[in-house]
Design a protein around this motif. Structure first.
Motif, PDB file in Angstrom:
ATOM      1  N   TRP A 269       0.863  -1.184   0.000  1.00  0.00           N
ATOM      2  CA  TRP A 269       0.000   0.000   0.000  1.00  0.00           C
ATOM      3  C   TRP A 269       0.891   1.223   0.000  1.00  0.00           C
ATOM      4  O   TRP A 269       1.828   1.331   0.794  1.00  0.00           O
ATOM      5  N   LYS A 270       0.646   2.171  -0.898  1.00  0.00           N
ATOM      6  CA  LYS A 270       1.475   3.363  -1.015  1.00  0.00           C
ATOM      7  C   LYS A 270       0.617   4.616  -0.821  1.00  0.00           C
ATOM      8  O   LYS A 270      -0.518   4.667  -1.297  1.00  0.00           O
ATOM      9  N   ASP A 271       1.192   5.579  -0.134  1.00  0.00           N
ATOM     10  CA  ASP A 271       0.481   6.832   0.114  1.00  0.00           C
ATOM     11  C   ASP A 271       1.439   7.995  -0.078  1.00  0.00           C
ATOM     12  O   ASP A 271       2.623   7.918   0.281  1.00  0.00           O
ATOM     13  N   ALA A 272       0.944   9.083  -0.647  1.00  0.00           N
ATOM     14  CA  ALA A 272       1.714  10.315  -0.788  1.00  0.00           C
ATOM     15  C   ALA A 272       0.863  11.492  -0.326  1.00  0.00           C
ATOM     16  O   ALA A 272      -0.339  11.557  -0.599  1.00  0.00           O
ATOM     17  N   GLY A 273       1.485  12.392   0.411  1.00  0.00           N
ATOM     18  CA  GLY A 273       0.781  13.578   0.873  1.00  0.00           C
ATOM     19  C   GLY A 273      -0.244  13.297   1.937  1.00  0.00           C
ATOM     20  O   GLY A 273      -1.186  14.085   2.123  1.00  0.00           O
ATOM     21  N   LEU A 274      -0.103  12.197   2.636  1.00  0.00           N
ATOM     22  CA  LEU A 274      -1.033  11.810   3.706  1.00  0.00           C
ATOM     23  C   LEU A 274      -2.484  11.850   3.229  1.00  0.00           C
ATOM     24  O   LEU A 274      -3.352  12.475   3.823  1.00  0.00           O
ATOM     25  N   GLY A 275      -2.732  11.176   2.107  1.00  0.00           N
ATOM     26  CA  GLY A 275      -4.090  11.063   1.589  1.00  0.00           C
ATOM     27  C   GLY A 275      -4.309  11.730   0.256  1.00  0.00           C
ATOM     28  O   GLY A 275      -5.360  11.538  -0.369  1.00  0.00           O
ATOM     29  N   ASN A 278      -3.218   7.654  -3.063  1.00  0.00           N
ATOM     30  CA  ASN A 278      -2.882   6.355  -2.481  1.00  0.00           C
ATOM     31  C   ASN A 278      -3.362   5.235  -3.398  1.00  0.00           C
ATOM     32  O   ASN A 278      -4.200   5.440  -4.280  1.00  0.00           O
ATOM     33  N   GLY A 279      -2.825   4.049  -3.158  1.00  0.00           N
ATOM     34  CA  GLY A 279      -3.186   2.886  -3.962  1.00  0.00           C
ATOM     35  C   GLY A 279      -2.239   1.739  -3.700  1.00  0.00           C
ATOM     36  O   GLY A 279      -1.464   1.750  -2.731  1.00  0.00           O
ATOM     37  N   PHE A 280      -2.296   0.722  -4.568  1.00  0.00           N
ATOM     38  CA  PHE A 280      -1.511  -0.496  -4.401  1.00  0.00           C
ATOM     39  C   PHE A 280      -0.336  -0.523  -5.383  1.00  0.00           C
ATOM     40  O   PHE A 280      -0.478  -0.176  -6.558  1.00  0.00           O
ATOM     41  N   GLY A 281       0.820  -0.948  -4.883  1.00  0.00           N
ATOM     42  CA  GLY A 281       1.985  -1.138  -5.732  1.00  0.00           C
ATOM     43  C   GLY A 281       2.224  -2.621  -5.953  1.00  0.00           C
ATOM     44  O   GLY A 281       2.153  -3.421  -5.017  1.00  0.00           O
ATOM     45  N   PHE A 304       4.080  -1.529 -11.110  1.00  0.00           N
ATOM     46  CA  PHE A 304       2.896  -0.729 -11.408  1.00  0.00           C
ATOM     47  C   PHE A 304       2.261  -0.209 -10.130  1.00  0.00           C
ATOM     48  O   PHE A 304       2.310  -0.852  -9.075  1.00  0.00           O
ATOM     49  N   PHE A 305       1.641   0.967 -10.251  1.00  0.00           N
ATOM     50  CA  PHE A 305       0.871   1.562  -9.169  1.00  0.00           C
ATOM     51  C   PHE A 305      -0.591   1.606  -9.601  1.00  0.00           C
ATOM     52  O   PHE A 305      -0.929   2.205 -10.635  1.00  0.00           O
ATOM     53  N   VAL A 306      -1.453   0.938  -8.816  1.00  0.00           N
ATOM     54  CA  VAL A 306      -2.893   0.889  -9.098  1.00  0.00           C
ATOM     55  C   VAL A 306      -3.583   1.935  -8.221  1.00  0.00           C
ATOM     56  O   VAL A 306      -3.604   1.806  -6.991  1.00  0.00           O
ATOM     57  N   LEU A 307      -4.137   2.956  -8.839  1.00  0.00           N
ATOM     58  CA  LEU A 307      -4.712   4.084  -8.112  1.00  0.00           C
ATOM     59  C   LEU A 307      -5.960   3.679  -7.340  1.00  0.00           C
ATOM     60  O   LEU A 307      -6.855   3.019  -7.875  1.00  0.00           O
ATOM     61  N   ASN A 308      -6.007   4.111  -6.084  1.00  0.00           N
ATOM     62  CA  ASN A 308      -7.205   3.920  -5.271  1.00  0.00           C
ATOM     63  C   ASN A 308      -7.960   5.235  -5.099  1.00  0.00           C
ATOM     64  O   ASN A 308      -9.170   5.301  -5.296  1.00  0.00           O
ATOM     65  N   ASN A 309      -7.224   6.297  -4.759  1.00  0.00           N
ATOM     66  CA  ASN A 309      -7.876   7.583  -4.519  1.00  0.00           C
ATOM     67  C   ASN A 309      -6.874   8.706  -4.771  1.00  0.00           C
ATOM     68  O   ASN A 309      -5.673   8.578  -4.504  1.00  0.00           O
ATOM     69  N   ILE A 310      -7.376   9.826  -5.298  1.00  0.00           N
ATOM     70  CA  ILE A 310      -6.544  11.002  -5.505  1.00  0.00           C
ATOM     71  C   ILE A 310      -7.383  12.253  -5.231  1.00  0.00           C
ATOM     72  O   ILE A 310      -8.557  12.331  -5.616  1.00  0.00           O
TER      73      ILE A 310
END
Length: 337
Positions: A269-275, A278-281, A304-310
């Protein structure tokens, strides 16, 4: 996108495919003074007949099986029959039963440790039966290229031990009344054997530390600079957690072999900017060790990075009022130890 998927699939296949290296035993003419036996036949009694060891080669530390060229039985027959043939009617006929053969290599400062571990049982006429063990250790520049010499030395050492036992009549004669109560002794990597009396005991040494700390770019989440720590909880499984400047990560790594520096597949699970994003790598990677003594090197991973939320505003800013792609390329690189 299609080209990236094809490249990634080829990358995984190239480093997970089966590979094997072979050891060719050389001819030699060792002598045993007052030899009291000659070899009639060689039989492979090993439980593991797939290979005689493994080696981890290359930048990606790819696992390759090691075996004897032409097969162990053929090579051992040539060695024992050519060197220990009948020269006298006073010599007894003996069969060689190879019960265990393993070659290993490891690091020792700037050199490598090479070893060969061999267990041979000699069985002759009139119920003569004698089991020998040889353990050969060397510090060399290249362990793989010198395995062959250690195997020959082990064969010879076992033959000498058996000949000495014949001289002293220390061999065991098989008897029908003890056959049913015989205890099978199994030799494997997790045991230590005392050469004098063959007492088996569990290894007391602690296993090597295979945990990894990494610091670098897009390490520890989707951060410019971050740190990640992996704990190996199984020979092939590790869990990791990391954090950096306004981001974090956590996940599971599946390794391709038991070594610390093996290639791995990472699901995290990867996150940037504290929300903000985020998504799955889903990535593959490994380590390129620069300083073997300190085990310091480069950790790299890509996938690959699979986007969950932006975040909506962030999406507009980064993608120029377009939608963010559901799947994108990801990678990470950094110093590790």
């Amino acid at each position: 996108m299609k080209q990236i998927l094809i490249f990634f699939a080829l990358f995984i296949l190239s480093y997970s495919s089966y590979s094997q290296k072979y050891i060719a035993l050389k001819n030699e003419s060792p002598e045993i003074n007052t030899r009291k036996f000659y070899i009639e036949d060689v039989i492979d009694k090993r439980r593991n007949k797939k290979n005689v060891g493994e080696i981890w080669n290359g930048t990606f530390k790819k696992s390759e099986e090691i075996d004897i060229e032409g097969g162990l039985v053929k090579a051992a027959e040539e060695y024992f029959r050519n060197n220990f043939f009948k020269t006298s009617d006073n010599q007894i006929k003996v069969d060689v039963h190879i019960k265990y053969l393993l070659v290993k290599q490891g690091l020792s400062k700037e050199k490598e440790n090479g070893s060969a571990h061999i267990v041979i049982e000699f069985i002759g006429i009139n119920g003569i039966k004698y089991e020998t063990r040889s353990d050969i250790y060397d510090e060399v520049d290249d362990a793989f290229s010198t395995h062959e010499a250690r195997i020959r030395r082990g064969f010879y050492e076992c033959a000498v031990k058996f000949n000495n036992a014949l001289k002293k009549e220390e061999y065991q004669e098989e008897r029908e009344d003890i056959t049913d109560n015989a205890v099978e002794i199994v030799f494997d990597d997790n045991k230590e054997i005392n050469n004098d009396n063959y007492v088996i005991s569990e290894k007391k040494k602690n296993p090597a530390n295979r945990n990894i700390i990494a610091v670098g770019y897009l390490i520890g989440g989707m951060n410019l600079i971050g740190v990640d720590y992996e704990i190996r909880i199984h020979d092939y499984i590790g869990v990791h957690i990391g954090a950096g400047f306004l981001g974090y990560t956590g996940g599971i790594k599946v390794h391709t072999n038991k070594k610390k520096n093996s290639m791995f597949f990472n699901i995290s699970w990867k996150d940037a900017g504290l929300g903000l994003v985020n998504g799955f790598g889903i990535e593959a990677g490994g380590r390129w060790v620069w300083f073997k003594a300190k085990d310091i090197g480069l950790l790299y991973q890509a996938g690959f990075f699979v986007l969950n939320n932006i975040d909506t505003e962030f999406e507009r800013l980064i993608y120029d009022n377009n939608n963010a792609p559901p799947v994108s390329f990801s990678f990470g690189i950094g110093l590790s130890w």
